[in-house]
Design a protein around this motif. Structure first.
Motif, PDB file in Angstrom:
ATOM      1  N   GLY A   1      -5.054   6.253  -6.597  1.00 29.59           N
ATOM      2  CA  GLY A   1      -5.033   4.847  -6.216  1.00 29.59           C
ATOM      3  C   GLY A   1      -5.732   3.957  -7.228  1.00 29.59           C
ATOM      4  O   GLY A   1      -6.426   4.422  -8.129  1.00 29.59           O
TER       5      GLY A   1
ATOM      6  N   ALA B   1       0.842  -1.199   0.000  1.00 27.53           N
ATOM      7  CA  ALA B   1       0.000   0.000   0.000  1.00 27.53           C
ATOM      8  C   ALA B   1       0.874   1.243   0.000  1.00 27.53           C
ATOM      9  O   ALA B   1       1.964   1.251   0.552  1.00 27.53           O
ATOM     10  CB  ALA B   1      -0.906   0.006   1.225  1.00 27.53           C
TER      11      ALA B   1
ATOM     12  N   ASN C   1      -9.401   7.083  -3.805  1.00 22.23           N
ATOM     13  CA  ASN C   1      -8.711   6.541  -4.965  1.00 22.23           C
ATOM     14  C   ASN C   1      -8.518   7.589  -6.060  1.00 22.23           C
ATOM     15  O   ASN C   1      -7.488   7.606  -6.718  1.00 22.23           O
ATOM     16  CB  ASN C   1      -9.438   5.311  -5.504  1.00 22.23           C
TER      17      ASN C   1
ATOM     18  N   SER D   1      -8.608   1.455  -7.552  1.00 24.80           N
ATOM     19  CA  SER D   1      -9.798   1.090  -6.790  1.00 24.80           C
ATOM     20  C   SER D   1     -10.011  -0.421  -6.731  1.00 24.80           C
ATOM     21  O   SER D   1     -10.670  -0.920  -5.820  1.00 24.80           O
ATOM     22  CB  SER D   1     -11.040   1.773  -7.358  1.00 24.80           C
TER      23      SER D   1
ATOM     24  N   ALA E   1      -8.222   2.650   5.816  1.00 23.32           N
ATOM     25  CA  ALA E   1      -8.281   2.433   4.373  1.00 23.32           C
ATOM     26  C   ALA E   1      -6.856   2.315   3.842  1.00 23.32           C
ATOM     27  O   ALA E   1      -5.977   3.099   4.235  1.00 23.32           O
ATOM     28  CB  ALA E   1      -8.990   3.604   3.701  1.00 23.32           C
TER      29      ALA E   1
ATOM     30  N   VAL F   1      -4.662   2.402   0.389  1.00 25.78           N
ATOM     31  CA  VAL F   1      -4.703   2.849  -0.993  1.00 25.78           C
ATOM     32  C   VAL F   1      -3.442   2.333  -1.685  1.00 25.78           C
ATOM     33  O   VAL F   1      -2.332   2.534  -1.200  1.00 25.78           O
ATOM     34  CB  VAL F   1      -4.782   4.391  -1.082  1.00 25.78           C
TER      35      VAL F   1
ATOM     36  N   TYR G   1      -8.083  -1.423  -3.564  1.00 22.64           N
ATOM     37  CA  TYR G   1      -8.451  -0.695  -2.343  1.00 22.64           C
ATOM     38  C   TYR G   1      -8.975  -1.656  -1.279  1.00 22.64           C
ATOM     39  O   TYR G   1      -9.724  -2.586  -1.575  1.00 22.64           O
ATOM     40  CB  TYR G   1      -9.517   0.339  -2.705  1.00 22.64           C
TER      41      TYR G   1
ATOM     42  N   LYS H   1     -14.324   5.582  -0.619  1.00 22.87           N
ATOM     43  CA  LYS H   1     -13.541   4.782  -1.565  1.00 22.87           C
ATOM     44  C   LYS H   1     -13.273   5.551  -2.853  1.00 22.87           C
ATOM     45  O   LYS H   1     -12.130   5.639  -3.305  1.00 22.87           O
ATOM     46  CB  LYS H   1     -14.278   3.483  -1.885  1.00 22.87           C
TER      47      LYS H   1
END
Length: 92
Positions: free
Chosen positions: A67, A9, A62, A69, A88, A90, A72, A58
């Motif tokens: 990011g 991540a 992202n 998705s 979370a 990412v 995620y 979300k």
């Protein structure tokens, strides 16, 4: 959540949601690439401070943090008297 699955991540975002509410807000963002926390001004500047619900969270994270998705991940953590903390992850 397995440590290996979140090891790549690029951001770890700590989220807080008050009890009996879908509203979420960012408490902190840790940039795992350089291992440093963003200051509150950076969080506001990138537009990732407040969210209407988990789907908004979300999508916004992202989009604003570039990011992927599909990779995620979100996990609820501790629940307290006033609300719940979540995390979370990412990815690129």
């Amino acid at each position: 959540m397995r440590k290996k699955s979140v090891g790549n991540a690029k951001f770890l975002v700590e989220i807080f949601s008050p009890k009996n509410s879908k509203f979420c807000e960012t408490r902190s963002i840790l940039d795992l690439r350089v291992n440093s926390y963003w200051d509150p001004a950076e969080i506001l500047e990138r537009g990732v401070k407040n969210f209407n619900d988990l789907q908004d969270l979300k999508t916004t994270l992202n989009w604003n943090l570039n990011g992927d998705s599909a990779k995620y991940q979100f996990q609820w953590g501790q629940s307290g008297k006033y609300g719940t903390t979540g995390y979370a992850y990412v990815f690129d």
